[in-house]
Design a protein around this motif. Structure first.
Motif, PDB file in Angstrom:
ATOM      1  N   UNK A  22      31.187  40.141  53.889  1.00 42.72           N
ATOM      2  CA  UNK A  22      30.794  38.746  53.647  1.00 42.72           C
ATOM      3  C   UNK A  22      30.973  38.395  52.173  1.00 42.72           C
ATOM      4  N   UNK A  23      30.516  39.273  51.294  1.00 41.90           N
ATOM      5  CA  UNK A  23      30.661  39.033  49.861  1.00 41.90           C
ATOM      6  C   UNK A  23      32.119  39.085  49.426  1.00 41.90           C
ATOM      7  N   UNK A  24      32.934  39.845  50.151  1.00 43.94           N
ATOM      8  CA  UNK A  24      34.368  39.859  49.833  1.00 43.94           C
ATOM      9  C   UNK A  24      34.984  38.481  50.106  1.00 43.94           C
ATOM     10  N   UNK A  25      34.552  37.841  51.172  1.00 47.43           N
ATOM     11  CA  UNK A  25      35.027  36.484  51.447  1.00 47.43           C
ATOM     12  C   UNK A  25      34.646  35.518  50.341  1.00 47.43           C
ATOM     13  N   UNK A  26      33.407  35.621  49.854  1.00 44.19           N
ATOM     14  CA  UNK A  26      32.971  34.789  48.728  1.00 44.19           C
ATOM     15  C   UNK A  26      33.823  35.071  47.498  1.00 44.19           C
ATOM     16  N   UNK A  27      34.113  36.357  47.279  1.00 47.23           N
ATOM     17  CA  UNK A  27      34.927  36.768  46.131  1.00 47.23           C
ATOM     18  C   UNK A  27      36.329  36.165  46.188  1.00 47.23           C
ATOM     19  N   UNK A  28      36.947  36.164  47.364  1.00 45.14           N
ATOM     20  CA  UNK A  28      38.298  35.612  47.505  1.00 45.14           C
ATOM     21  C   UNK A  28      38.300  34.118  47.174  1.00 45.14           C
ATOM     22  N   UNK A  29      37.302  33.400  47.657  1.00 44.87           N
ATOM     23  CA  UNK A  29      37.207  31.960  47.365  1.00 44.87           C
ATOM     24  C   UNK A  29      37.014  31.728  45.867  1.00 44.87           C
ATOM     25  N   UNK A  33      39.536  29.739  43.280  1.00 48.50           N
ATOM     26  CA  UNK A  33      39.086  28.641  42.426  1.00 48.50           C
ATOM     27  C   UNK A  33      39.375  28.925  40.957  1.00 48.50           C
ATOM     28  N   UNK A  34      39.185  30.173  40.563  1.00 42.86           N
ATOM     29  CA  UNK A  34      39.420  30.533  39.166  1.00 42.86           C
ATOM     30  C   UNK A  34      40.877  30.308  38.782  1.00 42.86           C
ATOM     31  N   UNK A  35      41.797  30.815  39.591  1.00 47.68           N
ATOM     32  CA  UNK A  35      43.213  30.694  39.242  1.00 47.68           C
ATOM     33  C   UNK A  35      43.719  29.262  39.398  1.00 47.68           C
ATOM     34  N   UNK A  36      43.094  28.496  40.271  1.00 50.27           N
ATOM     35  CA  UNK A  36      43.450  27.092  40.376  1.00 50.27           C
ATOM     36  C   UNK A  36      43.103  26.335  39.098  1.00 50.27           C
ATOM     37  N   UNK A  37      42.032  26.742  38.433  1.00 54.85           N
ATOM     38  CA  UNK A  37      41.514  26.002  37.284  1.00 54.85           C
ATOM     39  C   UNK A  37      41.946  26.585  35.952  1.00 54.85           C
ATOM     40  N   UNK A  38      41.951  27.922  35.836  1.00 54.03           N
ATOM     41  CA  UNK A  38      42.132  28.543  34.522  1.00 54.03           C
ATOM     42  C   UNK A  38      43.383  29.414  34.423  1.00 54.03           C
ATOM     43  N   UNK A  39      44.331  29.204  35.351  1.00 53.05           N
ATOM     44  CA  UNK A  39      45.530  30.043  35.377  1.00 53.05           C
ATOM     45  C   UNK A  39      46.320  29.952  34.066  1.00 53.05           C
ATOM     46  N   UNK A  40      46.296  28.796  33.443  1.00 54.92           N
ATOM     47  CA  UNK A  40      47.089  28.607  32.225  1.00 54.92           C
ATOM     48  C   UNK A  40      46.259  28.470  30.967  1.00 54.92           C
TER      49      UNK A  40
END
Length: 304
Positions: A22-29, A33-40
């Motif tokens: 369950x926590x792995x699913x939270x981790x993937x989300x 979100x992190x790479x969508x926002x801070x990838x660059x």
């Protein structure tokens, strides 16, 4: 030490694996979100750390699922009853070492944040030492489980278990306490700034203490209720909590930035005449060694 109760061991392991997945699913989300926002925008080192943690967590989840197969499926297809005392699942030895390979970088990351915020190296050095002690204990435990795959001899592993989980819990407690103390000292009396600090403090309590609680619960259950496997419930979730804690602190910068750049919201209604550009760069002296001022959202949670 008496052999463990197979039924209780199976139930505890199953619950720990469910919590882990369950926590792995939270981790993937959170990672998405992190790479969508801070990838660059984030430094490469932070992005590489997130990728490293995701890879190890994926491996960890694969290991615990394989353990469930060993416990639930293999006995059903076994052609003859096992001889000798019950043995732990083959991949159980990987649990401790993978967990400390995840927790140690996270704790070192937070120690560096404390060093930047407090302009002091004393507490970060203590955290660093405790983190490496925990790394040694977890590594030793994995080696012992590999060499002695026998549940009935698990009492020989308790010094390594105590070293690993005790040092890790103490490091987490120091991180949480020091961050709260440092942030409390950064209050300026400005409503918007103090409001952001309050949110960061609340996030620190919510995320920082949970790893401490689970590490202590793992240690107490392992030492006090032996042969039941109850400690596997918090143990299998521990690595995921460290990674989710780090990602939560990184992703929370989006919320802080939105609040600072929109001072006319309900939370800061009294600041309606505040210029948005000024609100977006409210300086708080968070102690960068260069002497520059940073905004709350960039200094408190980023890894630069």
């Amino acid at each position: 030490m008496a052999p463990p109760n197979p039924e209780l061991l199976c139930v505890s392991t199953r619950r720990g694996v469910f919590l882990n997945t369950i926590l792995y699913g939270v981790l993937v989300v959170q990672t998405f979100n992190y790479f969508q926002t801070y990838k660059t925008t984030d430094k490469p080192l932070i992005r590489y750390l997130v990728i490293y943690l995701l890879v190890l967590e994926t491996f960890n989840t694969g290991c615990v699922m394989e353990m469930m197969y060993d416990i639930l499926v293999k006995p059903l297809v076994r052609t003859k009853p096992p001889s000798g005392p019950p043995k732990p699942p083959m991949l159980l030895s990987a649990d401790a070492i993978v967990t400390v390979f995840i927790s140690t970088p996270v704790q070192l990351f937070m120690a560096r944040r404390i060093c930047v915020l407090s302009e002091s190296v004393i507490v970060p050095i203590i955290i660093l030492v405790l983190s490496f002690v925990s790394l040694g204990g977890g590594t030793a435990l994995s080696i012992l489980v590999t060499i002695i795959p026998d549940f009935s001899r698990f009492n020989e592993f308790y010094p390594a278990v105590s070293t690993w989980l005790g040092a890790s819990a103490l490091a987490d407690l120091l991180i949480t306490g020091c961050l709260l103390f440092t942030l409390q000292r950064k209050r300026t009396g400005m409503r918007a700034t103090d409001g952001i600090i309050n949110k960061i403090m609340l996030l620190t309590i919510q995320t920082g203490l949970i790893t401490t609680v689970f590490a202590i619960a793992d240690l107490v259950l392992a030492l006090s209720i032996r042969g039941k496997g109850f400690n596997f419930i918090p143990d299998f979730a521990l690595s995921k909590l460290y990674t989710n804690t780090l990602l939560a602190s990184l992703n929370a910068r989006m919320d802080y930035g939105a609040i600072l750049s929109n001072p006319d919201n309900l939370l800061f209604r009294s600041n309606v005449n505040t210029n948005k550009s000024q609100a977006a760069s409210i300086p708080i002296h968070f102690g960068h060694h260069s002497g520059d001022n940073d905004t709350v959202n960039s200094s408190c949670c980023s890894g630069d």
